[in-house]
Each structure stands twice: as structure tokens, then as C-alpha cells.
Enzyme design. Structure first.
Site, PDB file in Angstrom:
ATOM      1  N   SER B  50       0.806  -1.226   0.000  1.00 40.45           N
ATOM      2  CA  SER B  50       0.000   0.000   0.000  1.00 40.45           C
ATOM      3  C   SER B  50       0.838   1.275   0.000  1.00 40.45           C
ATOM      4  O   SER B  50       0.293   2.360  -0.165  1.00 40.45           O
ATOM      5  CB  SER B  50      -0.930   0.022   1.215  1.00 40.45           C
ATOM      6  OG  SER B  50      -1.770  -1.104   1.229  1.00 40.45           O
ATOM      7  N   ILE B  52       2.370   2.743   2.475  1.00 39.17           N
ATOM      8  CA  ILE B  52       2.034   3.595   3.626  1.00 39.17           C
ATOM      9  C   ILE B  52       3.093   3.447   4.708  1.00 39.17           C
ATOM     10  O   ILE B  52       3.513   2.343   5.036  1.00 39.17           O
ATOM     11  CB  ILE B  52       0.664   3.193   4.213  1.00 39.17           C
ATOM     12  CG1 ILE B  52      -0.433   3.519   3.202  1.00 39.17           C
ATOM     13  CG2 ILE B  52       0.401   3.931   5.523  1.00 39.17           C
ATOM     14  CD1 ILE B  52      -1.784   3.066   3.638  1.00 39.17           C
ATOM     15  N   HIS B  54       3.094   3.875   8.397  1.00 37.72           N
ATOM     16  CA  HIS B  54       2.013   3.996   9.369  1.00 37.72           C
ATOM     17  C   HIS B  54       2.336   5.007  10.460  1.00 37.72           C
ATOM     18  O   HIS B  54       3.499   5.261  10.789  1.00 37.72           O
ATOM     19  CB  HIS B  54       1.711   2.626   9.981  1.00 37.72           C
ATOM     20  CG  HIS B  54       1.071   1.702   8.992  1.00 37.72           C
ATOM     21  ND1 HIS B  54      -0.204   1.916   8.523  1.00 37.72           N
ATOM     22  CD2 HIS B  54       1.525   0.595   8.363  1.00 37.72           C
ATOM     23  CE1 HIS B  54      -0.510   0.956   7.657  1.00 37.72           C
ATOM     24  NE2 HIS B  54       0.535   0.146   7.527  1.00 37.72           N
ATOM     25  N   VAL B 177      19.499 -18.260  -3.200  1.00 40.22           N
ATOM     26  CA  VAL B 177      20.306 -19.118  -2.339  1.00 40.22           C
ATOM     27  C   VAL B 177      19.736 -20.535  -2.415  1.00 40.22           C
ATOM     28  O   VAL B 177      18.539 -20.746  -2.242  1.00 40.22           O
ATOM     29  CB  VAL B 177      20.294 -18.589  -0.886  1.00 40.22           C
ATOM     30  CG1 VAL B 177      20.931 -19.588   0.069  1.00 40.22           C
ATOM     31  CG2 VAL B 177      21.012 -17.250  -0.836  1.00 40.22           C
ATOM     32  N   SER B 346       2.975  -6.400   7.561  1.00 37.30           N
ATOM     33  CA  SER B 346       2.574  -5.072   8.020  1.00 37.30           C
ATOM     34  C   SER B 346       2.650  -5.005   9.542  1.00 37.30           C
ATOM     35  O   SER B 346       2.214  -5.933  10.216  1.00 37.30           O
ATOM     36  CB  SER B 346       1.145  -4.777   7.560  1.00 37.30           C
ATOM     37  OG  SER B 346       0.769  -3.498   7.977  1.00 37.30           O
TER      38      SER B 346
END
Lengths: 427, 492
Positions: B50, B52, B54, B177, B346
Site C-alpha cells: 500500500s 504507507i 504507518h 540461495v 505489516s
């Protein structure tokens, strides 16, 4: 004057500057020369003049302009030869960044840097661009292998590469139809053309010559509803649509393809006109123009696909010749004709170009119908003129010639253009 | 290929966490390598989110997320000051539509104040309407948090990466990896050996910032103590003409798994709505779906009723890397020298600078010697963005360097010089050029510039044009003519 990196009159300005060197721009420049304009400059952002004609290596060009069928590059070459014979400056690799309402043009190119020049008249001949995936919202992954038909055409015809090996085409616009044939000729498997509408969007001659002759199926009332593939396209889901064009997902099916070409329409590439703030026609997406192809800003003309999307380059050149002639005439001191007649779309007509005309000139009026009529159709221009044609379809632009004598004695201000079934008209 | 040198730190994963950590470590006298499996850095979760930063109120302070969220927000301000990417603190408005939601608003207000987030205010209906007139009339109150911001996450990651590289960090792309050798029985606390298909790296420390694949990497190191599951989020960008519809990020009240569907005024000025939060077994599933679109628009209309699916101009999806317990996994493991930075969901983007600082301390605790360099370059050398320069600056550049007068992308006014610079900075693919320069992001969506960018990529990288991809792997773009007659194997 050959094609040059250093136009001769950058300092003192030009009578006419034409932006774009496709079938519109070159015809406009020649029109301006015919009307006595002295200093004329053609500008193109690409390295070679000719615009999209250069990648259109198929035939079908020139039937009207040259009375013979030639390819796009040949069409461009014939115009370019005339342009050079007529001592018109051509600046390529140059991008017009801005045009002021006073017609001061800011352009950039590797040879002149960023520079300003003045023009008495400007002709916008910037053509159209293709609609993209974003415009139609297809859910799914975002792999490589989804591109416009025009980009694929460029890769194949100008650069000699192929966009993939197994191709589906969404949309039956002319470029998509022509690319179906082109890729089939290259040995690429074209699994089908899918058209949302119940009728093809391209010319009937292209449906026959590019699909039927190559056994490529055309699925009408069908669209792509899913795109699958993490890296490269692997599969698309297609589904029929109902009368409201809503997909019937229960009847969808999958196609293993590595390429999806989009031929879902063209929109006028009219950003310069938009930035100039001229009036626009919301239907065509291009500027409103008068009978001399002048926009609402005096001295700024527009013609060809930047005004409305044409079917044929020949029509573009014809219309642009008018734009160029008047751009040249006005630059040489002529007066513009008084235009007091408005043309408006009526029954079953989507748009009409030009938007206004004068009473004393001869005008070619172009328009498209909204719905196909596969029966004799009456084309009516207000009360002053009518013509019967065998059929009309949205894919084929209709043109009518209006002569001064048709308007003799008529005192109205608005002419409504209709295209209606002939038998429905009460006589 | 055998090891040619011994590294100090190998960071596995070139996303925002790995890149920000590498940049934080670059101020010390260390040999640092970032291994990224994709062709471009920041092209995983870091790009598809998003965007953002926060405000700092959301995560429970008892969790790692909660401890690093607000310091992360402050860290982005410092990074912006150093590097100058776009980060606008537009603020967030968390809205309540019912009495039950009002209690959530009150709870988050308290939590934010306890965490030290400044500027929090309870807004009544009049205040909401005055500032955000397009919000639903069903909203009864809101929490205003001015510290929330929006960024272009890929722009930020690329600039941080450029700065890290300018300070000597090696960023190696297309380096998945495939193995971490077991400890040497004679020297169990000795260096670690990390293998990719083409390279073997010997290093004292490994930081596992492998995002969605951090669990696999931990297993390779013999410390597979967690699993990562995917949680997909779909996002929808709306037409530019809706710019200004909201001027702050609009949050609904959160659910247990998600902050909910937001209405976001992106840094670029367009409106974006999303994300969804759907568990997915497939960590590479970044497809948008009709169901996702429906869910997003239903939720967005609850906040801003005029939003319509008809206004969508672009859409994408990203997959959050969720660990058990729903918290970040940060710190040392039973394998000496192997440090996790996993489960970064998030507010992972927000917390990234604080995660980096935290990991630097972890590395120090684990014995990494951190000697400051005298020649560390705090500031990034910005790529020129021709389109935003003044006319005079444009004229000067074009006069000095003809490549600045050669247009490549006309929708976003991107010049040949900018594309070449992007390639020199590490763009290897068409999308790499696109996200660095914006070429191909405009109205025509690459119809005009794709060919020019392909040619420049091939020329500058010295590879055939058929080897240029959209974003690495099998995302080839075109084929030689002769290939048309090869066995048709779609997707191969």
C-alpha cells in the site's frame, strides 16, 4: 532540403509547422505548400519520417490517394519524395514538448537541444495510440507476453522479431486482424480472435483476407476474463458475454498461449491539443474542428487520427490536405471562411467531423454509425441532402460530400446527420 | 566458482528489510553482499504494497511489531532527509461507523499515546466533514494521526540500494540461495558458506531477510523453527481525475488479520484502494481476482461512497510474509552467525529502518565489530528526473548531453540519458527501467517506449535483445524468427 537535424528557419520561424510525419502530417505539409506557404517544417519524434505507415508492410494503401494498391512504407515514400521535392524541412528525432496559444513551439532533439520557434500556423497530425490492458480491466497475473497489436507489429515488421509462438488476439480492430495474418505467415500459431461485441470492429475486407483466408477463427461476443502466468503468459481464460456484455463465466474455457495481443481500439493522441486547451469532442476523444480543420484556437489545425480514428490512411491524407491548405493560406494572409453551420450527430450516428462548415465551401463530412444496419440505409444531412447505401457498420467510416448548391436556399444553422434503415423512412 | 574472499555479512533478500539493513551496515568497515533471487531489488513484497508509512498507533507495544512501528516511522523521516525520496506525511484518519468501532478507535488512541505517537486527535463528524468531505455520512467519529505518510516504496528501496552500492555494498541479483553448508565439525562456530547456482560465499554472518522464503532459508541453515505463510493483498489504482477525493489515508477499524481496506492518496497523487487479506498457499500468487476487486470496492465504498470499480486504471497484488504468532522474528538463532529477519508483514515497510537498526545491534551483540568509516556517503546521488526539472535546467542538460534531448517515453517525458543511467544503476529488465524512470507508466502503458527501452537495455548490457526480460526469469519478451518453428511449449 533533405531530412535534417538543423532546420533552416529555427530563428526566424516558420509559416507552417506540422507535428507528425505520418499520412496526415506529410499531406498537410504538401497542402500548405500548394497554398503558397513559404517556410514549412515537419517534425517527428521518430528517427525516420512516415509514422505508423512504416510498420504497415501489408498492402491496402493508396487505392484512393494513388489509384493503386501499395504498402504502407511505399505510401510513406511517395509522400516523402513529394515533401522533399517541395523543399519542405523535415526534422526527425524531435519531440514537441509544448505549444503556446501564440503558436510558439518548444521542441527537443539531440541535434538542436531544447529550442523554441514560432509558427504562423500549426497542424497537429500526431495520430492515435492504442488502448491498453489497463483500459479494460482483465483480472489475473501480469506476465510478459501481453501487448498491443501495434507493438507486436513493430517488433515483427521493423525489427524482425516475433512476440511469441502461440497467440490469441483480443479485439477485432484492424491492427489485430492484420497481425493475425502476419503472424500466421511467420509460422506462429494464432488460436483465434476474440471480440466482445457481436460484430467485428475492423473492416470486413480484413476479416475475410486476414482471418477467413487463413482459417483463423473469429469468436464474436467473447472476451478474455483471465490472464495466467507468473513470468511469461501461459494461459488465458475466455468467456462468451451476454447481451449486456457481461461475461458468462460458467461457459469459460482456457487457451494455452504465450502471447495475447490487444487490438481493442485506438484513441486520438491529442495531448498537445489538450494542453492547448482547445475544445474536445467527448465521443471522438479528439479536438473539435471546423470545416477547414481548424481547432477552437485560431491558427492551430488538427487532422487525421488525432481528430477521429480513420479506417484508411488515404482518408487521413485527404482530410489533412484540407488542414494543410488552410494552414498555409492563413499563414499567407488569407481570411478564414465564415462558418455558421453546425453538424451534429443524429439517429444512429456517433459523431460527425468536421463540427462546423461554411455555406460556400465543398466539404467532406465523415462519421460513424452506432449500430450496424445490414440493409439499405438512408444517410440524411438535415433536410438538404440524402443518400442511400447498401449497409452501414460502425467499423467503416462513412463519408458524404456536401457542396454549396445543396445548401442554397437553406437558412438553418444546424444540420443533423442520421443513418436509418431506408424502409423505415416515410416518404 | 570458489570463494574469492571472505565476507563479513551476507544479507539474503534484496527487499526493503535487506536493503535498508545493508545501507545501515555500509557506514562501517565491512564487506557486505546482498543476494537477491529476482532480477531487480525490491521487486517482491516491497514493491507490491500500500505504500504507507504507518502513524505508529496500530501495533500492540507488547510485540516486536509494536516496538518497531513508531521508531520505524521516525526512521523513514531520517532516511528521507538523507536520501530525498518522496515521503509525504499526509496523516491518517481511522474512522468508526458504529459504537463497537468507536471502542476500537478509543483503544488505538490510548495505545498510540502510550507509544508516544504525537498529534493524535479525536475528530467529530463536523471536523471529519470539513477535512474529508467525500467520506461516508455513516461515519460517527475518527482518530486523526498526522504522522502517517505515503511513499513510493520501490523508489525508496531503489534509492536506498543505490546509496548502499555507492558505499561499497555488493548487490547481486538473480542469485537465489540454494544451500547453506552445515557447520564444519572441527569449527562449529566458524564461518558460514552460502551457495547460489553460480556463486559460493563464505561469510561470518548471514542475515535472513528472505521475505516469503525466509522459512526455507532458515531450514537450509539447519534452524527451521518457523514457517511463513502467504497472505495476499489486492490493490486497485483509480483514474487520476479522482485525485484529491481524500487527502489523508482513510482507515476503517482493523480486523484481527488486517488493517482493513484503505483509501489511499498515493504519493503520485492518484487514489488507491486496497488491500484485501486472503490466505494463500501459493507465495507467488500475485493475480488479481474478480472476487478481490468486489471485496475491495465494497469495503472502500463503505468509507467513500462515490468510489467505483469503473475508475480502475491499474491493479496489482502482493503477498505478505506471515510467520506463526503474527509477529516479526528478529534475532540470532541456534546456528552461530545466522540471524533472522523474518515474518516481516505489516507494519514491515514502516518498521524497516527500525528493524535495520535493531539488527545492527544484534550483529554487534553477536560479535561483529562495527568500526565507522570515514568516507561513508550519507547522501544518495539522485538520478536526474528530466520531467520535473525547470525549463532552464532542461535546456542546459539538453545542450550539454544530447542524450537528454532524445525522448524515449513521451507520456512521462523520460529521456535516453535517464534510461541509460537506470541501467548503469542496476536495472536489468524492462520493469527495472520502468520503476526507476517511470518509462512505460503513463497513458500509453509502454506502447511507444517499450521498443526503445529494449534496445537500450540490450545495447548497454551487451546482450541480444531476445534476452531482455520483463522482470527476470522466464518473462521473455520477444523471440528470434527462427524460434517460431521450434516446438510450441507455452510458458517455457
Amino acid at each position: 532540403m533533405p531530412i535534417t537535424g538543423h532546420p533552416r528557419h529555427l530563428q526566424d520561424g516558420y509559416d507552417v509547422v506540422v507535428v507528425g510525419t505520418g499520412p496526415a502530417g506529410m499531406a498537410a505539409a504538401l497542402g500548405a505548400r500548394d497554398q503558397g506557404a513559404d517556410r514549412i517544417l515537419l517534425v517527428d519524434r521518430d528517427a525516420d519520417p512516415g509514422g505508423i505507415l512504416l510498420q504497415c508492410i501489408h498492402s491496402g494503401f493508396g487505392l484512393h490517394a494513388f489509384d493503386e494498391e501499395i504498402t504502407g512504407p511505399e505510401y510513406a515514400q511517395r509522400y516523402l519524395e513529394q515533401v522533399l521535392e517541395h523543399d519542405i524541412d523535415v526534422l526527425t528525432d524531435a519531440y514537441v514538448m509544448d505549444i503556446s496559444p501564440e503558436r510558439r513551439i518548444k521542441l527537443m532533439s539531440p541535434t538542436v537541444g531544447i529550442t523554441g520557434l514560432d509558427a504562423r500556423s500549426v497542424v497537429l497530425a500526431t495520430g492515435a495510440r492504442e488502448r491498453t490492458r489497463g483500459a479494460i480491466h482483465i483480472p489475473g497475473d501480469r506476465p510478459s507476453g501481453v501487448m498491443t497489436a501495434g507493438l507486436a507489429q513493430r517488433m515483427v515488421n521493423l525489427d524482425g522479431y516475433l512476440p511469441g509462438r502461440r497467440v490469441a488476439i483480443l479485439g477485432s480492430g484492424d491492427i489485430g486482424l492484420i497481425m493475425a495474418r502476419r503472424l500466421a505467415l511467420e509460422g506462429v500459431e494464432v488460436v483465434g480472435v476474440f471480440e466482445l461485441l457481436p460484430h467485428p470492429s475492423g473492416l470486413m475486407r480484413n476479416v475475410v483476407q486476414c482471418l477467413d483466408d487463413f482459417g483463423i477463427p473469429l469468436h464474436l461476443s467473447t472476451t478474455v476474463v483471465g490472464i495466467h502466468g507468473r513470468h511469461r503468459l501461459e494461459r488465458v481464460t475466455v468467456a462468451p458475454v451476454d447481451d449486456d456484455l457481461e461475461p458468462l463465466l460458467a461457459r469459460s474455457w482456457d487457451l494455452d498461449v504465450d502471447t495475447l495481443l490487444l487490438s481493442i481500439g485506438l484513441i486520438p493522441d491529442a495531448e498537445l491539443a489538450r494542453e492547448l486547451g482547445v475544445l474536445f469532442d467527448p465521443v471522438t476523444g479528439g479536438p473539435v474542428v471546423s470545416g477547414i480543420m481548424e481547432t477552437s484556437l485560431p491558427g492551430v489545425f488538427a487532422s487525421g487520427n488525432v481528430v477521429h480514428v480513420n479506417d484508411l490512411a488515404d482518408w487521413v491524407s485527404r482530410e489533412s490536405r484540407v488542414a494543410g491548405e488552410w494552414a498555409g493560406a492563413l499563414a499567407s494572409g488569407a481570411r478564414r471562411p465564415a462558418e455558421d453551420v453546425r453538424l451534429i450527430p443524429g439517429d444512429n450516428v456517433a459523431y460527425v467531423v468536421p463540427h462546423t462548415i461554411s455555406r460556400d465551401g465543398t466539404h467532406t463530412v465523415s462519421f460513424r454509425v452506432r449500430q450496424p444496419i445490414y440493409a439499405p440505409t438512408l444517410l440524411r444531412v438535415g433536410e438538404v441532402h440524402q443518400r442511400k447505401v447498401r449497409a452501414v457498420v460502425p467499423a467503416e467510416m462513412v463519408t458524404l460530400k456536401l457542396a454549396p448548391q445543396m445548401l442554397e436556399g437553406w437558412t438553418g444553422a444546424v444540420l443533423r446527420i442520421d443513418a436509418v434503415p431506408a424502409e423505415a423512412v416515410v416518404r | 566458482m570458489g570463494p574469492s574472499r571472505r565476507h563479513d555479512v551476507v544479507v539474503i533478500g534484496g527487499g526493503v528489510v535487506g536493503i535498508t539493513l545493508a545501507r545501515a551496515l555500509s557506514r562501517y568497515q565491512l564487506d557486505i553482499v546482498v543476494l537477491e533471487r529476482d532480477a531487480e531489488v525490491g521487486f517482491g513484497v516491497s514493491k507490491a504494497n500500500s505504500g504507507i508509512i504507518h502513524s505508529g498507533i496500530h501495533a500492540d507495544p507488547k510485540t516486536m511489531k509494536g516496538q518497531l512501528e513508531w521508531p520505524g516511522n521516525e526512521g523513514w523521516l531520517r532516511l528521507r532527509d538523507d536520501l530525498g525520496f518522496g515521503f509525504a506525511q499526509v496523516g491518517e484518519l481511522l474512522v468508526a461507523l458504529s459504537d463497537g468501532e468507536l471502542r476500537t478507535v478509543e483503544h488505538l488512541h490510548d495505545q498510540g499515546e502510550r507509544k508516544g505517537v504525537p498529534g493524535l486527535q479525536r475528530w467529530d463528524v463536523d471536523r471529519i466533514r470539513k477535512h474529508q468531505p467525500n467520506l461516508s455520512r455513516d461515519i460517527i467519529a475518527a482518530l486523526w494521526a498526522p504522522t502517517a505518510g505515503v511513499i513510493n516504496p520501490y523508489e525508496a528501496v531503489l534509492l536506498i540500494a543505490d546509496n548502499a552500492a555507492a558505499n561499497g555494498v555488493e548487490i547481486a541479483t538473480e542469485q537465489p540461495v540454494i544451500a547453506i553448508d552445515p557447520p564444519d565439525p572441527h569449527e562449529p562456530d566458524g564461518p558460514l558458506t552460502v551457495r547460489t547456482p553460480t556463486r559460493t560465499l563464505v561469510t561470518r554472518y548471514v542475515v535472513n531477510a528472505a521475505g516469503l522464503r525466509a522459512d526455507e532459508v532458515a531450514r537450509m541453515a539447519g534452524v527451521g523453527t518457523f514457517t511463513i505463510t502467504g497472505r495476499k493483498g489486492e490493490e486497485y489504482l483509480l483514474d487520476k481525475r479522482l485525485a484529491g477525493l481524500v487527502t489523508s489515508v482513510i482507515f476503517p477499524c482493523p480486523t484481527p488479520t488486517s488493517k482493513g481496506t484503505l483509501v489511499i492518496p498515493t504519493f503520485d497523487g492518484t487514489i488507491m484502494v486496497g488491500p484485501t487479506a486472503e490466505a494463500t498457499d501459493d507465495k507467488d500468487d500475485t493475480a488479481t481476482t474478480p472476487e478481490g476487486a468486489q471485496a475491495v470496492f465494497a469495503a472502500a465504498r463503505r468509507l467513500v461512497p462515490v468510489i467505483s470499480q469503473r475508475d480502475v486504471i491499474a491493479e496489482f497484488a502482493g503477498v505478505r510474509a506471515v510467520a506463526e504468532g503474527d509477529d516479526f522474528i528478529l534475532g540470532p538463532t541456534a546456528r552461530r552467525g545466522f540471524i533472522n529477519a523474518a515474518g516481516i508483514q505489516s507494519p514491515g515497510l514502516t518498521a524497516a529502518p527500525a528493524i535495520a537498526d535493531h539488527l545492527v545491534e544484534v550483529l554487534r551483540d553477536e560479535g561483529l565489530e562495527l568500526r565507522e568509516r570515514s568516507d561513508w556517503r550519507r547522501r544518495a546521488e539522485h538520478p536526474v528526473r528530466f520531467s520535473v526539472l525547470s525549463t532552464q535546467e532542461q535546456e542546459e542538460l539538453a545542450a550539454q548531453q544530447p542524450d537528454f534531448a532524445k525522448l524515449v517515453c513521451r507520456c512521462e517525458l523520460v529521456t535516453k540519458a535517464e534510461v541509460l543511467d537506470a541501467i548503469d544503476r542496476g536495472a536489468r529488465t524492462l520493469d527495472g527501467v520502468k520503476f526507476r524512470t517511470r518509462a512505460g507508466m503513463g497513458r500509453c502503458q509502454g506502447g511507444f517506449c517499450t521498443w526503445g527501452c529494449l534496445e537500450l537495455l540490450a545495447e548497454r548490457r551487451g546482450i541480444p535483445i531476445t534476452e531482455v526480460t520483463k522482470r527476470g526469469g522466464a518473462s521473455w519478451i520477444l523471440r528470434d524468427r527462427e524460434d517460431a518453428h521450434a516446438a510450441p511449449t507455452p510458458g517455457s
